[in-house]
Scaffold this motif. Structure first.
Motif, PDB file in Angstrom:
ATOM      1  N   ARG A   5      41.091  11.472  27.103  1.00 49.09           N
ATOM      2  CA  ARG A   5      40.144  10.947  28.135  1.00 49.09           C
ATOM      3  C   ARG A   5      39.599   9.629  27.795  1.00 49.09           C
ATOM      4  O   ARG A   5      39.884   8.579  28.469  1.00 49.09           O
ATOM      5  CB  ARG A   5      38.911  11.761  28.643  1.00 49.09           C
ATOM      6  N   GLU A   6      39.319   9.690  26.534  1.00 43.43           N
ATOM      7  CA  GLU A   6      38.804   8.347  25.960  1.00 43.43           C
ATOM      8  C   GLU A   6      39.910   7.081  25.837  1.00 43.43           C
ATOM      9  O   GLU A   6      39.547   6.067  26.174  1.00 43.43           O
ATOM     10  CB  GLU A   6      38.126   8.589  24.529  1.00 43.43           C
ATOM     11  N   ALA A   7      41.091   7.875  25.510  1.00 44.93           N
ATOM     12  CA  ALA A   7      42.119   6.749  25.283  1.00 44.93           C
ATOM     13  C   ALA A   7      42.576   6.397  26.758  1.00 44.93           C
ATOM     14  O   ALA A   7      42.950   5.098  26.847  1.00 44.93           O
ATOM     15  CB  ALA A   7      43.065   7.550  24.671  1.00 44.93           C
ATOM     16  N   LEU A   8      42.652   7.220  27.711  1.00 47.80           N
ATOM     17  CA  LEU A   8      43.075   6.809  29.155  1.00 47.80           C
ATOM     18  C   LEU A   8      41.960   5.719  29.700  1.00 47.80           C
ATOM     19  O   LEU A   8      42.522   5.012  30.838  1.00 47.80           O
ATOM     20  CB  LEU A   8      43.296   7.982  29.936  1.00 47.80           C
ATOM     21  N   TYR A   9      40.712   6.060  29.697  1.00 46.91           N
ATOM     22  CA  TYR A   9      39.691   5.435  30.386  1.00 46.91           C
ATOM     23  C   TYR A   9      39.912   3.887  30.130  1.00 46.91           C
ATOM     24  O   TYR A   9      39.978   3.156  31.404  1.00 46.91           O
ATOM     25  CB  TYR A   9      38.388   5.845  29.658  1.00 46.91           C
TER      26      TYR A   9
END
Length: 202
Positions: A55-59
């Motif tokens: 999720r943190e990479a996609l944000y």
């Protein structure tokens, strides 16, 4: 916010989703996202199915590549005044209204639509796993809320907000029983209300 030239020819369809309806503490966070079809993002899915690292990479990819996005934070006090359903609906309307360029249609995760959406809308059950724009909104809402709860753990220590994010885990209920509610707790939710009424959880 990114508005490439493709915005002039694309039908502007927003995905809308929330994070944080179930917790006893903290805000509910709603996001609306219009994706750019010429800048696809690989790996979008329901945020609950993705690891925190993913999720943190996609944000940042969503923030950078989307045509536009809007994130709305509905605080605990408003949740208590309106109830969690109405507060979530209000947040969804605000998130869609905050998009620039404006959405022509909103795809909302779930089975209900806000009555005052500023455009036409469709409710899609399980939409966060079916529609990329809703998946993107789900990720923005979840990451934003998780970061807020980590910050609240610093200002309201002892409850474990950084770990359980305000959900009614045994550790959170035990902390609530020991410490009593803080300003971030939702007074309208049964365990908190019961503590306030009786001084005990059970």
């Amino acid at each position: 916010m990114n508005t490439p030239t493709s915005v002039n020819t694309v039908f502007l369809r927003a995905g809308v989703d929330e994070a944080g309806r179930g917790p006893l503490a903290g805000p509910v966070v709603v996001a609306a996202v219009i994706l750019d079809p010429i800048r696809p993002i690989a790996g979008l899915d329901d945020s609950k199915k993705l690891s925190e690292k993913r999720r943190e990479a996609l944000y940042p990819q969503i923030i950078e590549r989307a045509l536009t996005h809007c994130v709305v934070i509905v605080e605990a006090g408003e949740i208590d005044r309106l109830n969690i359903f109405q507060a979530t609906m209000a947040g969804m309307s605000r998130a869609v209204a905050g998009l620039a360029p404006a959405a022509q249609e909103a795809l909302v995760d779930g089975n209900k639509l806000p009555k005052d959406l500023p455009c036409s809308g469709r409710a899609i059950v399980g939409g966060d796993a079916l529609e990329p724009a809703i998946s993107a909104a789900s990720i923005l809402a979840k990451v934003t809320r998780d970061r807020l709860m980590v910050a609240l753990d610093v200002t309201h220590p002892g409850y474990g907000f950084a770990v359980h994010k305000g959900y009614p885990t045994p550790a959170h209920l035990a902390a609530l029983q020991r410490l009593g509610p803080c300003v971030q707790h939702r007074r309208s939710f049964a365990p908190v209300r019961q503590w306030l009424d009786q001084g005990v959880l059970f």
